[in-house]
Scaffold this motif. Structure first.
Motif, PDB file in Angstrom:
ATOM      1  N   ILE A  10     -11.646  13.825  13.927  1.00 57.06           N
ATOM      2  CA  ILE A  10     -11.522  13.263  15.407  1.00 57.06           C
ATOM      3  C   ILE A  10     -10.705  12.967  15.881  1.00 57.06           C
ATOM      4  CG2 ILE A  10     -10.851  10.767  15.093  1.00 57.06           C
ATOM      5  CD1 ILE A  10     -11.870   9.468  12.800  1.00 57.06           C
TER       6      ILE A  10
ATOM      7  N   CYS B 176      -9.603   9.849  20.101  1.00 56.87           N
ATOM      8  CA  CYS B 176     -10.005   8.115  19.594  1.00 56.87           C
ATOM      9  C   CYS B 176      -9.300   7.207  20.027  1.00 56.87           C
ATOM     10  CB  CYS B 176      -9.572   8.129  18.054  1.00 56.87           C
ATOM     11  SG  CYS B 176      -9.491   6.903  17.218  1.00 56.87           S
ATOM     12  N   GLN B 177      -9.952   5.823  20.304  1.00 60.73           N
ATOM     13  CA  GLN B 177      -9.858   4.435  20.836  1.00 60.73           C
ATOM     14  C   GLN B 177      -9.155   3.924  19.501  1.00 60.73           C
ATOM     15  OE1 GLN B 177      -8.460   4.386  24.522  1.00 60.73           O
ATOM     16  NE2 GLN B 177      -9.212   6.210  24.333  1.00 60.73           N
ATOM     17  N   GLN B 178      -9.127   3.816  19.044  1.00 59.17           N
ATOM     18  CA  GLN B 178      -9.054   3.229  17.652  1.00 59.17           C
ATOM     19  C   GLN B 178      -9.918   2.112  17.768  1.00 59.17           C
ATOM     20  OE1 GLN B 178      -6.877   3.601  14.976  1.00 59.17           O
ATOM     21  NE2 GLN B 178      -5.976   5.973  16.283  1.00 59.17           N
ATOM     22  N   LEU B 179     -11.617   2.428  17.639  1.00 59.53           N
ATOM     23  CA  LEU B 179     -12.118   0.765  17.905  1.00 59.53           C
ATOM     24  C   LEU B 179     -12.730   0.444  16.439  1.00 59.53           C
ATOM     25  CD1 LEU B 179     -15.295   2.916  19.439  1.00 59.53           C
ATOM     26  CD2 LEU B 179     -13.157   1.664  20.283  1.00 59.53           C
ATOM     27  N   GLY B 180     -12.680   1.562  14.879  1.00 57.84           N
ATOM     28  CA  GLY B 180     -12.506   0.481  14.004  1.00 57.84           C
ATOM     29  C   GLY B 180     -13.672   0.573  13.527  1.00 57.84           C
ATOM     30  N   PHE B 181     -14.590   1.483  13.888  1.00 64.73           N
ATOM     31  CA  PHE B 181     -16.456   1.121  13.546  1.00 64.73           C
ATOM     32  C   PHE B 181     -16.354   3.095  13.209  1.00 64.73           C
ATOM     33  CE2 PHE B 181     -15.594  -2.546  15.242  1.00 64.73           C
ATOM     34  CZ  PHE B 181     -16.806  -3.480  14.561  1.00 64.73           C
ATOM     35  N   CYS B 182     -16.099   3.751  12.769  1.00 66.23           N
ATOM     36  CA  CYS B 182     -16.496   4.754  12.831  1.00 66.23           C
ATOM     37  C   CYS B 182     -17.820   5.195  11.775  1.00 66.23           C
ATOM     38  CB  CYS B 182     -15.136   5.632  11.814  1.00 66.23           C
ATOM     39  SG  CYS B 182     -13.525   5.388  12.283  1.00 66.23           S
TER      40      CYS B 182
ATOM     41  N   CYS C 163     -19.070   6.848  16.332  1.00 68.95           N
ATOM     42  CA  CYS C 163     -18.356   6.921  17.246  1.00 68.95           C
ATOM     43  C   CYS C 163     -18.722   6.417  18.349  1.00 68.95           C
ATOM     44  CB  CYS C 163     -17.918   7.622  17.095  1.00 68.95           C
ATOM     45  SG  CYS C 163     -16.246   8.286  17.768  1.00 68.95           S
TER      46      CYS C 163
ATOM     47  N   MET D  50     -17.037   6.607  21.098  1.00 66.86           N
ATOM     48  CA  MET D  50     -15.970   7.696  21.596  1.00 66.86           C
ATOM     49  C   MET D  50     -16.731   9.027  21.663  1.00 66.86           C
ATOM     50  SD  MET D  50     -14.410   5.079  23.100  1.00 66.86           S
ATOM     51  CE  MET D  50     -13.133   6.327  24.398  1.00 66.86           C
TER      52      MET D  50
ATOM     53  N   ALA E 155     -15.089  10.084  19.507  1.00 66.01           N
ATOM     54  CA  ALA E 155     -14.243  10.953  19.473  1.00 66.01           C
ATOM     55  C   ALA E 155     -14.484  11.883  18.302  1.00 66.01           C
ATOM     56  CB  ALA E 155     -13.566  10.187  19.162  1.00 66.01           C
ATOM     57  N   LYS E 156     -15.144  11.294  16.573  1.00 64.51           N
ATOM     58  CA  LYS E 156     -15.170  11.983  15.815  1.00 64.51           C
ATOM     59  C   LYS E 156     -16.710  13.020  16.168  1.00 64.51           C
ATOM     60  CE  LYS E 156     -18.547   9.396  12.996  1.00 64.51           C
ATOM     61  NZ  LYS E 156     -18.450   8.998  12.720  1.00 64.51           N
TER      62      LYS E 156
ATOM     63  N   GLY F 180      -8.506   0.373  13.725  1.00 70.49           N
ATOM     64  CA  GLY F 180      -8.593   1.689  13.915  1.00 70.49           C
ATOM     65  C   GLY F 180      -9.125   2.500  12.844  1.00 70.49           C
ATOM     66  N   THR F 181      -9.089   3.672  12.742  1.00 75.45           N
ATOM     67  CA  THR F 181     -10.117   4.846  12.605  1.00 75.45           C
ATOM     68  C   THR F 181      -9.665   4.195  10.978  1.00 75.45           C
ATOM     69  OG1 THR F 181      -7.323   5.582  13.009  1.00 75.45           O
ATOM     70  CG2 THR F 181      -9.141   7.035  13.489  1.00 75.45           C
TER      71      THR F 181
HETATM   72  S1  SF4 Z   1     -15.252   5.029  16.266  1.00 72.72           S
HETATM   73 FE1  SF4 Z   1     -13.230   5.456  14.608  1.00 72.72          FE
HETATM   74  S2  SF4 Z   1     -13.021   7.687  15.056  1.00 72.72           S
HETATM   75 FE2  SF4 Z   1     -14.701   7.045  16.876  1.00 72.72          FE
HETATM   76  S3  SF4 Z   1     -13.076   6.270  18.465  1.00 72.72           S
HETATM   77 FE3  SF4 Z   1     -12.679   4.184  17.153  1.00 72.72          FE
HETATM   78  S4  SF4 Z   1     -11.787   4.725  15.212  1.00 72.72           S
HETATM   79 FE4  SF4 Z   1     -11.851   6.430  16.643  1.00 72.72          FE
END
Ligand code: SF4
Ligand SMILES: Cc1cc2nc3c(=O)[nH]c(=O)nc-3n(C[C@H](O)[C@H](O)[C@H](O)COP(=O)(O)OP(=O)(O)OC[C@H]3O[C@@H](n4cnc5c(N)ncnc54)[C@H](O)[C@@H]3O)c2cc1C
Lengths: 193, 522
Positions: free
Chosen positions: B183, B194-200, B204, B206, B208-209, B322-323
């Protein structure tokens, strides 16, 4: 019946338009009242909160049966800060299904008759009239393996806990992408450690 | 030739499945100029489609075709038709995965030697060593952008991590950090941070992952050498009179059957579907299924020793912010038999939303104990326990009586815990609860394993053909142009999350396949 698989027990969509609760004015409610049980008002084809905060149309089941399902739901997953409306939304699907499936309707109605019978055997008028939660849960425990109990509990896992209003009550904030994630909204804000 | 390819083009490499193994292999081969047709049972979902909502996301992405279960594992009772949590979509389970990316430890490649004979365990040393993998691990970490490798900064710690870290410090654990994660902590290789969405777990949004859905697959397609056919569900692999693979038969979305001819076929459908496919491809020449002269196809199924510990505290944690998995304690991953078991385990932060929590915290439970746990949700911290489980010959994939939508027998997944798995889980529960007790937990919840996310070992790698299904390059011992390219190759499971190693093996396999094609050996 073994605990049903998530995939088969659970309607993966959450309570939606067809399961939405009706809105009644207090006057409409009073003019249609048939009986009052606890905090619920039973009409001929609906049940409602006695303060008219919400109402649910009952299509196939007896209104008393729907009221019993709502009480059962609360006894299975008791949250004292949840209104009956959340439980009603969670079990409403059983009435919808009963309207289309006669066998299912029998499963529910017979199951509730057995539940009332167990309550009578324990010295109460019926399940709804059993005053203490501990007495009601003792009755539920004795019928834990029944089709009714398994169906109602299995359905609640998603029916109750997949409602955004329930999440809010539990302190969960739901979807976050649309709010920019938590990077600037407290992902690391813990202060008591 | 460039993509798309003709179904009668028998010069192509066919890859079945586009997840961690298949997606990586497809891109690696395409980059080398090799023509590839990748057949994927699921559709294509990209970051803009992913849903920040657990059950709808599950419906969108997960493999929900019929499967059956047997054995004494609790999953068979609670989720009899959902033995595993696997994605059916372009990108495979790398859409769902959390991104934890760890290398194996040296001894974990030779556990038969290290642990000795263990009753009931079908242990075997890998035919390769850590040293063989190291150069490929380097490439894989660079490809995935793994934090704390190659000078890539670690992710910042979220609330759930901070609770874990405080507990770890109190207990005297030495190695606790925000993980080696695929990530981005900073934008890198065209992927955002990573924007710390919390839905890895939900895909993702974003990007980011790392996921092969929006990296390997489009990168491969951009070369013109890779064609990905979506909703192409492979039903059988076909061979010619010489016993060499000649093509694969698949059903499209309408259920129409097609055959894609090929020079080489690579199976990468995850450890449940890959052996099922080999077994469903039985013929007069190969009555026990393809690549199965050893009888090991489908056997030795591993799912990692797992479990979770959630804990309730007096004050808010908001673990879901978040992650999902950027936090790890590695101190228990060593092999120290004095703890009462061989092998080790990792402790990794984990969070699920209330919708999943209700289903997985203690399946079947009800009453005030359960609802009060749910009410502590915002004050909860959580961790996942993941350790090495013992390969057992009786655990595995067989063909069930039930048929799927294409009238093919579905996979039955049988699993019994080994006593070593149980001893390790109990130890891990105790240590996990101790971490949280050390920072004032008011309740702890030792949570049973979920449907399997790490599915391994059902076409294992072996030095000798009689011990396993494939050789040290994932090439089947029996049929030279048939490869296995996913986690089912694992000889043993190690204590680390598997995907980095699956990707590493796929990169290495791509080199081997290219070399074999160049030398006309294949
Ligand atoms: S889904 Fe996970 S990896 Fe993706 S931005 Fe959100 S916290 Fe980060
Ligand atoms: C929620 C979750 C979290 C995870 N977190 C981590 C983590 O943090 N770290 C880690 O290392 N691992 C993690 N994993 C595990 C990781 O996702 C898997 O180990 C990895 O993706 C497996 O790779 P694979 O190539 O074996 O199979 P997959 O990635 O599952 O790919 C298999 C593909 O094959 C397709 N397929 C199957 N059968 C057929 C067929 N007959 N025809 C056509 N296509 C077919 C499937 O649709 C699928 O797309 C997680 C998994 C889940 C579910």
């Amino acid at each position: 019946m073994p605990t049903e698989s998530i995939l088969h027990a659970i309607p993966l969509e959450r309570p939606g338009t067809n399961r939405e609760l009706m809105k009644l004015t207090r006057r409409q409610l009073l003019s249609r009242t048939v009986a009052v049980t606890g905090s619920l008002v039973l009409g001929s084809s609906f049940i409602a909160a006695s303060n008219a905060a919400w109402a649910v149309e009952v299509k196939a089941l007896k209104p008393e049966s729907m009221a019993t399902l709502i009480q059962m739901a609360r006894d299975i997953y008791p949250h004292d800060n949840f209104s009956d409306a959340l439980y009603a939304a969670a079990v409403k699907g059983h009435d919808d299904k009963a309207a289309e499936d006669a066998e299912f309707k029998t499963l529910i109605e017979d199951g509730i008759a057995a539940l009332d019978k167990a309550a009578q055997d324990a010295g109460h008028a019926n399940y709804l009239a059993t005053g203490w939660e501990s007495d009601r849960t003792a009755i539920l425990r004795s019928l834990e393996s029944s089709d009714l109990f398994q169906t109602v509990r299995g359905g609640l896992v998603v029916g109750l806990y997949n409602q955004p209003e329930v999440w809010a009550k539990l302190g969960y904030e739901g979807s976050s992408f649309d709010k920019g994630g938590y990077l600037y909204r407290g992902f690391d804000d813990i202060s008591w450690l | 030739m460039s993509a798309p390819f003709d179904k009668n083009d028998d010069s192509v490499v066919v890859i079945i499945g586009t997840g961690a193994g298949g997606g990586t292999l497809a891109n690696e081969l395409a980059q080398k100029g090799i023509s590839v047709v990748a057949l994927e049972a699921g559709g294509r979902h990209l970051p803009q489609d992913y849903l920040n909502d657990e059950w709808p996301s599950f419906s969108q992405l997960a493999w929900t075709d019929m499967r059956t279960t047997s054995g004494s594992w609790r999953v068979a009772t609670d989720f009899p038709n959902l033995p595993a949590w696997i994605v059916k979509a372009v990108g495979g389970s790398t859409v769902h995965w959390a991104g934890a990316s760890l290398r194996f430890q040296e001894h974990e490649m030779r556990v038969k030697t290290e642990y000795g004979d263990i009753e009931g365990a079908n242990l075997l040393d890998w035919p390769i060593t850590l040293a063989d993998l190291e150069p490929y691990y380097d490439k894989a970490e660079d490809k995935l952008g793994v934090t704390r490798t190659h000078g890539i900064e670690g992710l910042p710690g979220n609330n759930n991590f901070k609770v874990m870290k405080a507990g770890a410090d109190k207990l005297g654990y030495k190695d606790c950090h925000t993980g080696r994660m695929a990530i981005n902590s900073k934008p890198r290789n065209g992927r955002a941070s990573c924007q710390q969405l919390g839905f890895c777990f939900q895909g993702c949004k974003m990007g980011a992952k790392w996921s092969s859905a929006y990296t390997e697959i489009p990168y491969g397609e951009a070369t013109g050498n890779l064609e990905v056919r979506e909703h192409a569900h492979v039903l059988q692999i076909e061979h010619d009179d010489n016993g060499m693979i000649s093509g694969v038969m698949y059903a499209d979305q309408e259920g129409n059957r097609h055959v894609q001819k090929c020079r080489i076929a690579c199976v990468a459908g995850n450890s449940i579907e890959s052996p099922r496919l080999l077994l469903n491809s039985a013929s007069t020449m190969f009555p026990d299924g393809l690549a199965n002269s050893s009888g090991q196809v489908g056997k030795n199924y591993m799912r990692h020793m797992t479990g979770s510990v959630y804990a309730a505290f007096e004050n808010p944690v908001h673990m879901y912010r978040g992650t999902t998995m950027a936090g790890i304690i590695t101190d228990e991953s060593k092999n120290d038999p004095s703890r009462g078991f061989v092998g080790g385990y990792e402790m990794e932060t984990l969070s699920i939303g209330p919708a999943f929590m209700a289903a997985f915290l203690n399946p079947g439970a009800w009453g005030r104990e359960f609802s009060s746990a749910m009410e502590s949700y915002s004050r909860m911290a959580g961790m996942w326990l993941v350790g090495e489980d013992m390969p057992q010959e009786k655990n595995g994939i067989t063909l069930s009586e039930e048929k799927d939508q294409f009238d093919m027998p579905v996979a039955n997944v049988h699993f019994d815990d080994h006593p070593n798995d149980i001893a390790m889980r109990n130890h891990a529960y105790q240590q996990g609860m101790a971490v949280y007790d050390a920072v004032g937990a008011t309740q702890t919840y030792p949570t049973p394993p979920y449907p399997s996310t790490h599915n391994l070992g059902t076409n294992r790698m072996s030095e000798k053909p009689e011990d396993g299904v494939v050789n040290k390059f994932g090439q089947s011992h029996d049929i030279a142009n048939l490869f296995v390219s996913d986690g089912s190759q694992f000889t043993t499971g190690a204590s680390e999350n598997p995907t980095l190693t699956i990707v590493t093996l796929a990169i290495r396999q791509a080199d081997y396949i290219a070399e074999q094609m160049n030398s006309k050996a294949l």
